[in-house]
Structure formats: C-alpha cells, structure tokens
Design an enzyme around this catalytic site. Structure first.
Site, PDB file in Angstrom:
ATOM      1  N   GLY A 185     -26.740 -24.702-126.377  1.00  0.00           N
ATOM      2  CA  GLY A 185     -28.121 -25.092-126.119  1.00  0.00           C
ATOM      3  C   GLY A 185     -28.636 -26.047-127.185  1.00  0.00           C
ATOM      4  O   GLY A 185     -29.375 -26.992-126.891  1.00  0.00           O
TER       5      GLY A 185
ATOM      6  N   SER B  60     -39.889 -22.730-131.274  1.00  0.00           N
ATOM      7  CA  SER B  60     -38.498 -23.110-131.025  1.00  0.00           C
ATOM      8  C   SER B  60     -38.104 -24.326-131.845  1.00  0.00           C
ATOM      9  O   SER B  60     -38.677 -25.410-131.702  1.00  0.00           O
ATOM     10  CB  SER B  60     -38.299 -23.433-129.538  1.00  0.00           C
TER      11      SER B  60
ATOM     12  N   ASP C  28     -31.416 -15.235-133.651  1.00  0.00           N
ATOM     13  CA  ASP C  28     -30.015 -15.100-133.208  1.00  0.00           C
ATOM     14  C   ASP C  28     -29.381 -13.789-133.667  1.00  0.00           C
ATOM     15  O   ASP C  28     -28.261 -13.469-133.267  1.00  0.00           O
ATOM     16  CB  ASP C  28     -29.186 -16.270-133.741  1.00  0.00           C
TER      17      ASP C  28
ATOM     18  N   LYS D  36     -31.254 -16.962-124.055  1.00  0.00           N
ATOM     19  CA  LYS D  36     -30.183 -17.415-124.953  1.00  0.00           C
ATOM     20  C   LYS D  36     -28.878 -17.537-124.157  1.00  0.00           C
ATOM     21  O   LYS D  36     -28.912 -17.682-122.946  1.00  0.00           O
ATOM     22  CB  LYS D  36     -30.061 -16.445-126.135  1.00  0.00           C
TER      23      LYS D  36
ATOM     24  N   SER E 104     -26.312 -24.531-137.082  1.00  0.00           N
ATOM     25  CA  SER E 104     -27.444 -25.456-136.911  1.00  0.00           C
ATOM     26  C   SER E 104     -27.287 -26.677-137.809  1.00  0.00           C
ATOM     27  O   SER E 104     -27.512 -27.817-137.393  1.00  0.00           O
ATOM     28  CB  SER E 104     -28.756 -24.752-137.269  1.00  0.00           C
TER      29      SER E 104
ATOM     30  N   ARG F 228     -30.215 -11.652-123.587  1.00  0.00           N
ATOM     31  CA  ARG F 228     -29.735 -10.759-124.656  1.00  0.00           C
ATOM     32  C   ARG F 228     -30.443  -9.404-124.654  1.00  0.00           C
ATOM     33  O   ARG F 228     -29.917  -8.455-125.230  1.00  0.00           O
ATOM     34  CB  ARG F 228     -29.852 -11.454-126.021  1.00  0.00           C
TER      35      ARG F 228
ATOM     36  N   ARG G  20     -22.483 -13.819-129.445  1.00  0.00           N
ATOM     37  CA  ARG G  20     -23.147 -12.875-130.361  1.00  0.00           C
ATOM     38  C   ARG G  20     -23.193 -11.458-129.780  1.00  0.00           C
ATOM     39  O   ARG G  20     -23.197 -10.487-130.525  1.00  0.00           O
ATOM     40  CB  ARG G  20     -24.546 -13.369-130.717  1.00  0.00           C
TER      41      ARG G  20
ATOM     42  N   GLN H  99     -35.333 -25.866-131.565  1.00  0.00           N
ATOM     43  CA  GLN H  99     -34.615 -26.827-130.723  1.00  0.00           C
ATOM     44  C   GLN H  99     -35.586 -27.807-130.079  1.00  0.00           C
ATOM     45  O   GLN H  99     -35.346 -29.016-130.058  1.00  0.00           O
ATOM     46  CB  GLN H  99     -33.816 -26.092-129.648  1.00  0.00           C
TER      47      GLN H  99
HETATM   48  C1  S3P Z   1     -31.349 -23.382-133.122  1.00  0.00           C
HETATM   49  C2  S3P Z   1     -32.560 -22.870-132.762  1.00  0.00           C
HETATM   50  C3  S3P Z   1     -32.725 -21.558-132.099  1.00  0.00           C
HETATM   51  C4  S3P Z   1     -31.463 -20.714-132.178  1.00  0.00           C
HETATM   52  C5  S3P Z   1     -30.238 -21.523-131.896  1.00  0.00           C
HETATM   53  C6  S3P Z   1     -30.095 -22.647-132.900  1.00  0.00           C
HETATM   54  C7  S3P Z   1     -31.286 -24.706-133.784  1.00  0.00           C
HETATM   55  O1  S3P Z   1     -33.054 -21.762-130.738  1.00  0.00           O
HETATM   56  O2  S3P Z   1     -31.542 -19.636-131.267  1.00  0.00           O
HETATM   57  O3  S3P Z   1     -29.068 -20.714-131.948  1.00  0.00           O
HETATM   58  O4  S3P Z   1     -30.220 -25.043-134.355  1.00  0.00           O
HETATM   59  O5  S3P Z   1     -32.294 -25.420-133.755  1.00  0.00           O
HETATM   60  P1  S3P Z   1     -34.570 -21.958-130.228  1.00  0.00           P
HETATM   61  O6  S3P Z   1     -35.104 -23.135-130.860  1.00  0.00           O
HETATM   62  O7  S3P Z   1     -34.461 -22.177-128.757  1.00  0.00           O
HETATM   63  O8  S3P Z   1     -35.254 -20.662-130.556  1.00  0.00           O
END
Ligand code: S3P
Length: 441
Positions: A99, A172, A325, A352, A27, A356, A397, A174
């Site tokens: 993602g 989330s 994760d 994911k 991240s 999962r 994973r 993200q």
């Molecule tokens: C992440 C947020 C998470 C995580 C991903 C990395 C990030 O996803 O699962 O591997 O770097 O912001 P979500 O925000 O969709 O939960």
C-alpha cells in the site's frame, strides 16, 4: 530465506537471550529508493530492507529509466535522474502487496507528463485508493481508481499540478506523503494538515535530500506540513536503521517468554513510531532504550527487553497511529497478559493488508483466546494459549504475530498463508529461531 506458505510455531526452545538486528525500516527504505531516484546525482543507501515491498518500488523506478546497483546486503547505489527525468514505463507498474508503494508512487506519477498504471496483488487490489486519488485530482491530476475505489490506479499525464491546502480526513502518513510528493511538482505551496501525529519519514528525508519542508504544530496533536513545488532533491548517503515494526515481534516475544532478556540493535525510535513501546510499558513491560543517537536525521537506539508478566490495559486511542502496524502483535501480548485489554479507535486496521481486526479475532479464537470483536477494535481477556491452526489471510504481520503466539502455546500454532512474511521481513524465521523460538517452515 524466502518464507514458506505454512509456518508451525511451537513452544520456545529456551528464553530469548543475546542481541539481534532486524532488517531495515520499510517506510524509510521505500522513501530512500524514491528520493534517490528523483535526486540529482548518485546516492548510496545502506541498511535497505530487501523485502518484496521495497523491491517493487525499486523495480518501478528501474522500469522508468533509473539505474541502480544492488541491493547487496542492504547496500544500494542509485543514479538519480532528477525530478523530471523519469521516462514512461513500457508496462503496468506492479506494486505487489504494498500500500505504501502504491499510494506514494501515485503522488509522484500523478505529476508526470506520461501515463502510467499502478497494479497490485489480490490483497492490494482490495484496498481503498480514493483516499489518494481524490486529493491528487483536486491538484489537477488525471488519475482514477476502478469503480469500487480500489486499484488499479490509472494515471494520465499532466503538464503541471496546482498546489492545495489539504486537511487529511484520517491520520495517515501514506496520504500525507502522496500529497506532499505531488506538491513537489505543483506551482506554489502545498500544505497538508494531519489531525494526529503520523510517521514523519517523508518530511525528515526530504530535508536529508536538501528539499525544504516545514512542519508547524497547530495544536498539541495537529500539525501542518508545507512544501513548495519546483525545488530539487540532491543525492545523499543514507543509512537506514532497523524497523521498529519488525523489532516489535521480538519485543513482545521477549516480554512473554519467561526468563528472556533481548537486545534489539540499532532500531529507529522516531517518536511517531514508538507507540508500541508506550503500549507495552502501559502493560508493565520492562523496556529500556540504550545508547540513543541520531542517524541520518532519525533517532536510533538499542532496545533492551526483559521478561516480566504483562498486565492488560485500556490502550489509549491516541497511540493508535503511532503503533498502527504493531496491533496484531500487541493483540498477542494482550492474550498473554493478566486481565483485560481494550483496543479502540483503530478502525483503520480493517484497511491494511487484511482486515486486521477480524483476522486477529478469528485467529485468536482458533488458538483458545477469549476475545470480543468491536467495530473499531476488540476486547481481549488474557489467559493461556492452547494452540491450533490459523489463517493469516496472506498478511505478513498477522502471520508473524501468530508465530510469536506459538512460542507460548501448549500445542503449537500452525499458520496458513505465511508466504507474505517476505514482503517486510525475509529472514524472520531464521532470526526468530536463532533467538530461541521454534518455528518450522
Ligand atoms: C506507512 C504508513 C502507514 C503504515 C504503513 C506504512 C508509510 O499506513 O500502516 O505500513 O510508510 O507511510 P497509513 O498511512 O495508511 O496509516
């Protein structure tokens, strides 16, 4: 070092002893590439994860005119072009399996004057993207997914964005980050309220690059984050610590292989990421944080894990976003624990790199684990792992989690579709074998 499509993991050669450092946080690595590219001046990044996901982000910025040297052994020098210095890419931007790359890039690209198109691999092309295009559109962005709500994301240029006040529909990081990044370009203050704590690397790293970003706790769990558009990022040097999500595989391995005592060095222990430690401790694990320190605005420590027989537990749903994760490998810990473990409130796991919940349930059954699938989680009854063949559904994973299961299996675990291990942990097999596991690729 590139992972092969099939891995075979057999009973560990010996207890896991000594110390190891897993690669840089994924991240943080994505964000360091993004912020360095948009900053004014030259940034030096060390500890960068050289996995395929982060390389996709770097390639996208190079395609938009950013020059960078490296990465070489985790060191990357980026010559930032400033907030408005990106150039239109000549072709589609391929986010591969990532993602995070697609959703955060959507936030940045939705604010540019030029058009772009974000594409991804087969797995990413099945993942929901309206969760970012909907709030971005309400800021005045002109972006759209395909009719099914999945990639590609088609983005048309805009002159400017409007700020929004946005309540995340789910916890989330993200989505939060995509809106905040677009907010850097909006005409006023954008605020995002998260229903539960999610990783806050965007907020911390914005500050490290000199951009004001305010977080205000509304209640014990709810936080509002605010940014004002029109500021600038200033180049900086940033050292990225090891990824707790990669360390998690070894935390579980050392907890289930008798006699182990392993030190995981220089791991990011940001409290929005340490759910894995809380969950393993609730199962009775012996985990100690040693030499806690701060590195580049993030808490870091060495994590010592010693073997102890685990016990099943009811996992607190509030810990889900803080360990999102790590659930695949938590399932393996539960499969080796005495008694039952319940996972609930974890429906997001279905969205994911694979579904999962169903991938873990299917794989655990294939290696002899007693598990009941539920809509938002599962019930796992611990016992012996016989072994067998599992599908990882090309999810890194899932593949690495079953490689850890192999270490305590009677007959070994063969994992198909493991080539995606390289997206987040290119030297997984090498490090695992050096620590005492027995994995063939
Ligand atoms: C992440 C947020 C998470 C995580 C991903 C990395 C990030 O996803 O699962 O591997 O770097 O912001 P979500 O925000 O969709 O939960």
């Amino acid at each position: 070092m590139t992972a092969k499509a099939t891995l075979t993991s057999r009973a560990a050669n010996h207890s896991l002893l000594g110390s190891l450092r897993v690669p840089g946080d994924k991240s943080m690595s994505h964000r360091a590439v993004m912020f360095s590219s948009l900053a004014e001046g030259t940034s030096h990044v060390t500890g960068l994860l050289e996995g395929e996901d982060v390389m996709a982000t770097l390639a996208a910025f190079r395609a938009m005119g950013v020059t960078a040297e490296g990465p070489d052994n985790g060191a990357l020098t980026v010559h930032g072009v400033g907030m408005n210095g990106l150039q239109a890419p000549e072709s589609d931007l391929d986010m591969g399996n990532s993602g995070t790359a697609m959703r955060l890039m959507a936030g940045i690209l939705a604010a540019q004057r030029f058009a772009s198109k974000l594409i991804g691999d087969e797995s990413l092309t099945k993942r929901p993207m309206r969760r970012v295009t909907v709030p971005l559109t309400s800021m005045g962005a002109r972006c759209a997914t395909d009719d099914n709500g999945c990639p590609p994301i088609h983005i048309r240029g805009v002159e400017k964005l409007e700020p929004i006040t946005y309540k995340l529909p789910m916890a989330s990081a993200q989505i939060k980050s995509a809106v905040l990044l677009a907010g850097l370009y909006a005409d006023g203050e954008t605020s995002v309220t998260e229903p539960a704590p999610t990783r806050d690397h965007t907020e911390r790293m914005l500050k490290a690059y000199g951009y004001q970003c305010q977080s205000e706790k509304v209640s014990d769990t709810v936080t509002t984050i605010r940014v004002k558009g029109g500021g600038k990022l200033t180049a900086t040097d940033i050292d990225i610590p090891a990824d707790i999500s990669s360390a998690a595989f070894f935390m579980v391995a050392a907890s289930i292989v008798p006699g182990s005592r392993l030190l995981l060095e220089h791991v990011c222990v940001n409290p929005t990421r340490t759910g894995i430690i809380d969950i393993l401790k609730a199962m009775g694990a012996d985990i100690k944080l040693i030499n806690p320190r701060a590195v580049g605005g993030e808490p870091v420590a060495d994590i010592q894990v010693s073997y102890v027989g685990l016990k099943g537990c009811e996992i607190d749903p509030e810990l889900v976003p803080l360990a999102i994760d790590e659930f695949p490998v938590i399932c393996i810990a539960a499969a080796c624990a005495e008694g039952q473990t319940t996972v609930s409130g974890a429906e997001e796991l279905r969205h994911k790199e694979s579904d999962r919940i169903s991938a873990m349930v299917e794989g655990m059954r294939a290696i002899g684990v007693d598990v009941e699938e539920r809509r938002d989680g599962m019930l796992i009854t611990g016992g012996k792992i016989a072994g067998g063949t599992v599908e990882s559904y090309h999810d890194h994973r899932i593949a690495m989690s079953f490689a850890i299961a192999g270490a305590v299996s009677e007959n070994g675990v063969l994992i198909n579709g493991a080539e995606t291990v390289a997206t987040s942990f290119p030297n997984f097999v090498e490090l695992a074998n050096a620590a005492g596991l027995s994995i063939d690729d």
